[in-house]
Write a protein that holds these residues in place. Structure first.
Motif, mmCIF file in Angstrom:
data_model
loop_
_atom_site.group_PDB
_atom_site.id
_atom_site.type_symbol
_atom_site.label_atom_id
_atom_site.label_comp_id
_atom_site.label_asym_id
_atom_site.label_seq_id
_atom_site.Cartn_x
_atom_site.Cartn_y
_atom_site.Cartn_z
ATOM 1 N N ASP A 37 4.973 12.305 -23.067
ATOM 2 C CA ASP A 37 5.707 11.150 -22.497
ATOM 3 C C ASP A 37 5.694 11.308 -21.118
ATOM 4 O O ASP A 37 5.705 10.531 -20.131
ATOM 5 C CB ASP A 37 7.041 11.084 -22.857
ATOM 6 N N LYS A 38 6.084 12.596 -20.486
ATOM 7 C CA LYS A 38 6.203 13.016 -19.177
ATOM 8 C C LYS A 38 4.868 12.660 -18.426
ATOM 9 O O LYS A 38 4.794 11.837 -17.265
ATOM 10 C CB LYS A 38 6.316 14.396 -18.970
ATOM 11 N N GLN A 39 3.671 12.955 -18.962
ATOM 12 C CA GLN A 39 2.479 13.136 -18.410
ATOM 13 C C GLN A 39 1.960 11.446 -18.264
ATOM 14 O O GLN A 39 1.433 10.738 -17.615
ATOM 15 C CB GLN A 39 1.287 13.592 -19.299
ATOM 16 N N ALA A 40 2.573 10.569 -19.376
ATOM 17 C CA ALA A 40 2.257 9.117 -19.324
ATOM 18 C C ALA A 40 2.769 8.566 -18.315
ATOM 19 O O ALA A 40 2.478 7.570 -17.516
ATOM 20 C CB ALA A 40 2.747 8.561 -20.821
ATOM 21 N N LEU A 41 4.131 9.020 -17.570
ATOM 22 C CA LEU A 41 4.789 8.225 -16.652
ATOM 23 C C LEU A 41 4.298 9.109 -15.256
ATOM 24 O O LEU A 41 4.391 8.137 -14.367
ATOM 25 C CB LEU A 41 6.171 8.603 -16.720
ATOM 26 N N ASP A 96 -0.378 8.453 -13.365
ATOM 27 C CA ASP A 96 -0.871 7.332 -12.628
ATOM 28 C C ASP A 96 -0.222 7.488 -11.121
ATOM 29 O O ASP A 96 0.773 7.566 -10.974
ATOM 30 C CB ASP A 96 -0.394 5.995 -13.163
ATOM 31 N N GLU A 97 -1.206 7.419 -10.240
ATOM 32 C CA GLU A 97 -0.836 7.782 -8.832
ATOM 33 C C GLU A 97 0.015 6.568 -8.159
ATOM 34 O O GLU A 97 0.788 6.724 -7.281
ATOM 35 C CB GLU A 97 -2.030 7.761 -7.879
ATOM 36 N N ALA A 98 0.008 5.291 -8.892
ATOM 37 C CA ALA A 98 0.800 4.277 -8.441
ATOM 38 C C ALA A 98 2.135 4.078 -9.101
ATOM 39 O O ALA A 98 3.083 3.496 -8.756
ATOM 40 C CB ALA A 98 -0.006 2.727 -8.691
ATOM 41 N N SER A 99 2.344 5.158 -10.025
ATOM 42 C CA SER A 99 3.619 5.062 -10.607
ATOM 43 C C SER A 99 4.710 5.704 -9.799
ATOM 44 O O SER A 99 4.431 6.392 -8.661
ATOM 45 C CB SER A 99 3.537 6.427 -11.777
ATOM 46 N N GLN A 100 5.918 5.085 -9.982
ATOM 47 C CA GLN A 100 7.197 5.511 -9.079
ATOM 48 C C GLN A 100 7.542 6.898 -9.691
ATOM 49 O O GLN A 100 8.187 7.508 -8.867
ATOM 50 C CB GLN A 100 8.235 4.529 -9.466
ATOM 51 N N PHE A 101 7.358 7.364 -10.667
ATOM 52 C CA PHE A 101 7.741 8.491 -11.531
ATOM 53 C C PHE A 101 6.855 9.627 -10.876
ATOM 54 O O PHE A 101 5.570 9.609 -10.847
ATOM 55 C CB PHE A 101 7.770 8.428 -12.849
ATOM 56 N N PHE A 102 7.533 11.013 -10.738
ATOM 57 C CA PHE A 102 6.579 11.865 -10.205
ATOM 58 C C PHE A 102 7.283 13.172 -10.730
ATOM 59 O O PHE A 102 8.600 13.020 -11.568
ATOM 60 C CB PHE A 102 6.453 12.078 -8.729
#
Length: 142
Positions: A76-80, A83-89
């Motif tokens: 789940d963490k990796q899914a979030l 993606d470089e455009a994701s707000q999550f890091f």
């Protein structure tokens, strides 16, 4: 734009409102007085103090607006975060920790509904099996 349809941009206030709307939630205050949302004594969201592992790549300044959300699994963490455009890091400090980070300054890139899902998933990842089952029974997936 109506606030009640969940499509408006999310706000930091929504994190507090959504976390408190989950059952059996308590709030403790961490260092710096930052809120830590817990269920059954287990944290599921907290507002982080500026730390040396989360910095602006251009200025080197520590981010002062990082919110930590627990997740169910490494997948789940990796899914979030993948993606470089994701707000999550994430940062190396959180390697092996079931959580993702979000800067409050980017929270508006999510809709309120998307944020609600992240908050609910964070709560579910930390709630007891009995509490999680009861909540899921009362809130079946759409």
């Amino acid at each position: 734009m109506p606030d009640d349809d969940g499509t408006r941009p999310a706000r930091v206030e929504d994190v507090h409102e959504l976390a408190l709307a989950m059952p059996h939630v308590t709030v403790v205050h961490g260092t710096g007085g930052n809120p830590v949302y817990q269920v059954g004594g287990k944290s599921f969201i907290f507002f982080r103090n500026p730390r040396p592992d989360a910095v602006d790549p251009e200025t080197g300044q520590r981010y002062s607006d990082v919110i930590v959300f627990w997740v169910e699994s490494e997948a789940d963490k990796q899914a979030l975060v993948q993606d470089e455009a994701s707000q999550f890091f994430t940062t190396p400090h959180f390697d092996g920790h079931p959580s993702v980070l979000l800067r409050a300054g980017r929270i508006g890139e999510l809709t309120r509904n998307e944020l609600a899902e992240v908050v609910q998933d964070a709560w579910l990842s930390r709630a007891s099996a009995r509490r999680a089952a009861a909540w899921l029974s009362a809130h079946p997936p759409a």
